[in-house]
Motif scaffolding. Structure first.
Motif, PDB file in Angstrom:
ATOM      1  N   LYS A   5      16.939   2.149   0.895  1.00  0.00           N
ATOM      2  CA  LYS A   5      16.493   2.401  -0.477  1.00  0.00           C
ATOM      3  C   LYS A   5      16.153   3.879  -0.681  1.00  0.00           C
ATOM      4  O   LYS A   5      16.257   4.387  -1.782  1.00  0.00           O
ATOM      5  N   GLU A  17       7.021   5.951  -4.701  1.00  0.00           N
ATOM      6  CA  GLU A  17       7.022   4.531  -5.080  1.00  0.00           C
ATOM      7  C   GLU A  17       7.645   3.690  -3.971  1.00  0.00           C
ATOM      8  O   GLU A  17       7.143   2.611  -3.645  1.00  0.00           O
ATOM      9  N   ASN A  18       8.726   4.191  -3.386  1.00  0.00           N
ATOM     10  CA  ASN A  18       9.384   3.490  -2.294  1.00  0.00           C
ATOM     11  C   ASN A  18       8.452   3.397  -1.084  1.00  0.00           C
ATOM     12  O   ASN A  18       8.350   2.338  -0.450  1.00  0.00           O
ATOM     13  N   ASP A  21       5.833   0.835  -1.752  1.00  0.00           N
ATOM     14  CA  ASP A  21       6.407  -0.501  -1.644  1.00  0.00           C
ATOM     15  C   ASP A  21       6.532  -0.918  -0.181  1.00  0.00           C
ATOM     16  O   ASP A  21       6.194  -2.043   0.177  1.00  0.00           O
ATOM     17  N   ARG A  24       3.086  -1.621   1.122  1.00  0.00           N
ATOM     18  CA  ARG A  24       2.631  -2.899   0.562  1.00  0.00           C
ATOM     19  C   ARG A  24       3.212  -4.061   1.370  1.00  0.00           C
ATOM     20  O   ARG A  24       2.491  -4.984   1.758  1.00  0.00           O
ATOM     21  N   ARG A  25       4.504  -4.006   1.645  1.00  0.00           N
ATOM     22  CA  ARG A  25       5.146  -5.070   2.413  1.00  0.00           C
ATOM     23  C   ARG A  25       4.610  -5.129   3.841  1.00  0.00           C
ATOM     24  O   ARG A  25       4.392  -6.209   4.383  1.00  0.00           O
ATOM     25  N   PHE A  65      -2.775  -2.639  -2.835  1.00  0.00           N
ATOM     26  CA  PHE A  65      -1.397  -2.217  -3.046  1.00  0.00           C
ATOM     27  C   PHE A  65      -0.784  -2.891  -4.264  1.00  0.00           C
ATOM     28  O   PHE A  65       0.307  -2.545  -4.676  1.00  0.00           O
ATOM     29  N   SER A  66      -1.464  -3.853  -4.839  1.00  0.00           N
ATOM     30  CA  SER A  66      -0.951  -4.561  -6.004  1.00  0.00           C
ATOM     31  C   SER A  66      -1.522  -4.008  -7.307  1.00  0.00           C
ATOM     32  O   SER A  66      -1.276  -4.560  -8.371  1.00  0.00           O
TER      33      SER A  66
END
Length: 129
Positions: A5, A17-18, A21, A24-25, A65-66
């Motif tokens: 990505k 942002e990547n 993400d 977060r994962r 992270f949400s």
């Protein structure tokens, strides 16, 4: 750049942002890791309380992270709160003398994702520094 990505993004904000993400994962994966560990029968009962704390702390970290992140201008603070939870987990494990290689490796992996996201977010939220 190891993430495919990353090759598709063309600006610093998109990279951040990547990175958020991915962090977060990884945080959700770490939360699941602790939950799965607690289901094992061979976990030392003396270690169980610290591991339960870590499971709870990483569930809480996922919520940071949400939040709005970069769009809300609070990603640096959100990341800091998530780091606080990870640090608290590590302290609980240390206080309980928990020494499990897979736990140490998982926390180190999480810290790597956190560090990358934190650096990327700082560039976006503080472009002059």
């Amino acid at each position: 750049m190891a993430n495919p990505k990353s090759l598709l993004v063309n600006n610093v904000k998109a990279v951040a942002e990547n990175a958020l993400d991915m962090a977060r994962r990884e945080t959700a994966d770490t939360s699941s890791f602790f939950a799965a560990l607690l289901k094992r029968e061979d976990i030392n009962p003396a270690s169980r309380a610290a591991l339960e704390n870590c499971s709870s702390l990483f569930k809480q970290a996922v919520t940071f992270f949400s939040l709005n992140g970069l769009s809300g201008g609070t990603a640096t603070l959100d990341l800091h709160y998530a780091l606080d939870k990870a640090t608290e987990c590590k302290s609980k494990l240390s206080a309980a003398n928990v020494s499990i290689k897979s736990v140490a490796a998982k926390l180190e992996g999480w810290r790597n994702f956190y560090s990358i996201a934190s650096a990327a977010v700082r560039v976006v939220e503080n472009p002059d520094n």
